[in-house]
Design an enzyme around this catalytic site. Sequence first.
Site, PDB file in Angstrom:
ATOM      1  N   CYS A 113       0.821  -1.222   0.000  1.00 20.88           N
ATOM      2  CA  CYS A 113       0.000   0.000   0.000  1.00 20.88           C
ATOM      3  C   CYS A 113       0.853   1.270   0.000  1.00 20.88           C
ATOM      4  O   CYS A 113       0.343   2.351  -0.295  1.00 20.88           O
ATOM      5  CB  CYS A 113      -0.931   0.018   1.206  1.00 20.88           C
ATOM      6  SG  CYS A 113      -2.024  -1.394   1.233  1.00 20.88           S
ATOM      7  N   HIS A 249      -3.376   7.130   3.416  1.00 20.93           N
ATOM      8  CA  HIS A 249      -3.767   5.879   2.773  1.00 20.93           C
ATOM      9  C   HIS A 249      -5.167   5.526   3.270  1.00 20.93           C
ATOM     10  O   HIS A 249      -5.460   5.654   4.457  1.00 20.93           O
ATOM     11  CB  HIS A 249      -2.767   4.787   3.140  1.00 20.93           C
ATOM     12  CG  HIS A 249      -3.196   3.431   2.691  1.00 20.93           C
ATOM     13  ND1 HIS A 249      -3.664   3.199   1.407  1.00 20.93           N
ATOM     14  CD2 HIS A 249      -3.245   2.238   3.336  1.00 20.93           C
ATOM     15  CE1 HIS A 249      -3.974   1.915   1.300  1.00 20.93           C
ATOM     16  NE2 HIS A 249      -3.738   1.317   2.444  1.00 20.93           N
ATOM     17  N   ASN A 279     -10.103   0.124   0.051  1.00 19.89           N
ATOM     18  CA  ASN A 279      -8.638   0.158   0.134  1.00 19.89           C
ATOM     19  C   ASN A 279      -8.074  -0.251  -1.231  1.00 19.89           C
ATOM     20  O   ASN A 279      -8.137  -1.412  -1.607  1.00 19.89           O
ATOM     21  CB  ASN A 279      -8.181  -0.812   1.230  1.00 19.89           C
ATOM     22  CG  ASN A 279      -6.667  -0.845   1.379  1.00 19.89           C
ATOM     23  OD1 ASN A 279      -5.933  -0.282   0.574  1.00 19.89           O
ATOM     24  ND2 ASN A 279      -6.204  -1.520   2.417  1.00 19.89           N
TER      25      ASN A 279
HETATM   26  O1  UT7 Z   1      -3.827  -1.403   3.636  1.00 19.63           O
HETATM   27  C1  UT7 Z   1      -2.863  -2.050   4.387  1.00 19.63           C
HETATM   28  C2  UT7 Z   1      -3.149  -2.041   5.792  1.00 19.63           C
HETATM   29  N1  UT7 Z   1      -4.387  -2.743   6.122  1.00 19.63           N
HETATM   30  C3  UT7 Z   1      -5.080  -2.269   7.117  1.00 19.63           C
HETATM   31  O2  UT7 Z   1      -4.733  -1.230   7.619  1.00 19.63           O
HETATM   32  C4  UT7 Z   1      -6.224  -3.078   7.680  1.00 19.63           C
HETATM   33  C5  UT7 Z   1      -6.203  -2.938   9.180  1.00 19.63           C
HETATM   34  N2  UT7 Z   1      -7.254  -3.673   9.885  1.00 19.63           N
HETATM   35  C6  UT7 Z   1      -8.541  -3.294   9.832  1.00 19.63           C
HETATM   36  O3  UT7 Z   1      -8.893  -2.364   9.131  1.00 19.63           O
HETATM   37  C7  UT7 Z   1      -9.515  -4.000  10.743  1.00 19.63           C
HETATM   38  O4  UT7 Z   1      -8.814  -4.822  11.639  1.00 19.63           O
HETATM   39  C8  UT7 Z   1     -10.558  -4.855   9.962  1.00 19.63           C
HETATM   40  C9  UT7 Z   1     -11.546  -3.935   9.293  1.00 19.63           C
HETATM   41  C10 UT7 Z   1      -9.868  -5.727   8.947  1.00 19.63           C
HETATM   42  C11 UT7 Z   1     -11.346  -5.734  10.932  1.00 19.63           C
HETATM   43  O5  UT7 Z   1     -11.965  -4.950  11.940  1.00 19.63           O
HETATM   44  P1  UT7 Z   1     -11.869  -5.394  13.480  1.00 19.63           P
HETATM   45  O6  UT7 Z   1     -12.658  -4.430  14.250  1.00 19.63           O
HETATM   46  O7  UT7 Z   1     -10.407  -5.508  13.802  1.00 19.63           O
HETATM   47  O8  UT7 Z   1     -12.613  -6.782  13.468  1.00 19.63           O
HETATM   48  P2  UT7 Z   1     -12.064  -8.240  13.811  1.00 19.63           P
HETATM   49  O9  UT7 Z   1     -11.130  -8.735  12.770  1.00 19.63           O
HETATM   50  O10 UT7 Z   1     -11.577  -8.286  15.223  1.00 19.63           O
HETATM   51  O11 UT7 Z   1     -13.378  -9.080  13.760  1.00 19.63           O
HETATM   52  C12 UT7 Z   1     -14.445  -8.832  14.689  1.00 19.63           C
HETATM   53  C13 UT7 Z   1     -15.565  -9.789  14.358  1.00 19.63           C
HETATM   54  C14 UT7 Z   1     -15.110 -11.237  14.224  1.00 19.63           C
HETATM   55  O12 UT7 Z   1     -16.115 -12.062  14.755  1.00 19.63           O
HETATM   56  P3  UT7 Z   1     -15.922 -12.720  16.227  1.00 19.63           P
HETATM   57  O13 UT7 Z   1     -14.687 -13.543  16.133  1.00 19.63           O
HETATM   58  O14 UT7 Z   1     -15.787 -11.546  17.157  1.00 19.63           O
HETATM   59  O15 UT7 Z   1     -17.183 -13.496  16.396  1.00 19.63           O
HETATM   60  C15 UT7 Z   1     -15.059 -11.448  12.735  1.00 19.63           C
HETATM   61  O16 UT7 Z   1     -15.273 -12.802  12.371  1.00 19.63           O
HETATM   62  O17 UT7 Z   1     -16.143  -9.436  13.104  1.00 19.63           O
HETATM   63  C16 UT7 Z   1     -16.194 -10.591  12.270  1.00 19.63           C
HETATM   64  N3  UT7 Z   1     -16.044 -10.163  10.886  1.00 19.63           N
HETATM   65  C17 UT7 Z   1     -17.083  -9.794  10.126  1.00 19.63           C
HETATM   66  N4  UT7 Z   1     -18.393  -9.723  10.384  1.00 19.63           N
HETATM   67  C18 UT7 Z   1     -19.199  -9.278   9.387  1.00 19.63           C
HETATM   68  C19 UT7 Z   1     -14.913 -10.047  10.162  1.00 19.63           C
HETATM   69  N5  UT7 Z   1     -15.201  -9.614   8.916  1.00 19.63           N
HETATM   70  C20 UT7 Z   1     -16.543  -9.454   8.879  1.00 19.63           C
HETATM   71  C21 UT7 Z   1     -17.425  -9.007   7.879  1.00 19.63           C
HETATM   72  N6  UT7 Z   1     -18.738  -8.947   8.167  1.00 19.63           N
HETATM   73  N7  UT7 Z   1     -17.026  -8.636   6.660  1.00 19.63           N
END
Ligand code: UT7
Length: 322
Positions: A113, A249, A279
Amino acid sequence: MTYSRITGTGRFLPEKVLTNFDLEKIVDTTDEWIRTRTGVERRHCVAEDQTTSDMCVEAAKVAMESAGVRPADIDMVIIGTTSPDLIFPNVATLVQHRLGIPACTAFSLEAACTGFIYALTTADKFIKAGESKRALVIGAECITKLVDWSDRNTCVLFGDGAGAVILEQSDEQGIIGCHLGADGQYKDLLYYPVGASKDLAKAGTDEASIMMSGKDVFKVAVSTLGNVASKALESAGVSQDELDWLIPHQANLRIIQATAKRLNLPMEKVILTVQDHGNTSAASVPMALDVGVRDGRIKRDQMILMEAFGGGFTWGSVLMRF
Ligand code: UT7
């Protein structure tokens, strides 16, 4: 003193738009989850036969037109991308030829990125060293072709596009400072498991898709981007109040808000495209710059900080007068 300055910008977004509601039909997700966790509402996706060079060519034409330059005026092409058309020749040579730019230095570089920030920094050095007068610099990605469309953790995040700038030798200061960084200790937190010399046979199978530990990436991104932004201002002796625009970004609205807060910058001074583009990896910063320029918010001589963070991890910033 020789400076380098951006004289034109352009972007290209593929026609096909995928909304969060479209994604609700593909994976177990909701518009509400995607919007509140990421800020993304829709993203553009390339058609099957559309490539990174196709998008670069279109974005470059717009940037050249806005700079008032012809292909013959360009003497260098640098493209930041992690999704080139081919393993070789590099995508910048394809773009150079297709635009009718005379034979010149043309290469792509891969910093995930942060690709555009790395490319712009490199072009700035060439110009300040007197090795180039006018560079075409692009960030572009067909990242949706690398996504596993059954993985809700990643498929909701990404989009495609290309952003281009013309960077020229100038008597007036444009780019003030560039800061790049990388640390491979984080390689397992965000990567694509297939390459030319590793597991190439897995390409096109279920085993080839973006691997990401979202929460861990999030934490390092917030702290690193805060540091890189402060360092860019400090080392240039520029105060936060002097900053007109932050062009971050566009990975996640919450990461962007955290960086703006660290800089004491109201969100009105941040160019946001994450809601419309998702993204787009290396394309996100130059496309956001072009959006701000074309809608009239970004004006000549304003102080702008651009920053990015991505797989590797890699990170970087460019502070400039536009
Ligand atoms: O560009 C390069 C750099 N990349 C980034 O900067 C990405 C950085 N990370 C993020 O933006 C965030 O961590 C995400 C958007 C990817 C995820 O958000 P989060 O608040 O960290 O969520 P999480 O991964 O902890 O997931 C929370 C819950 C999980 O369920 P449980 O285990 O709590 O039951 C996931 O399974 O949300 C669930 N989940 C979803 N639910 C509905 C994950 N993806 C989805 C989805 N829809 N698309």
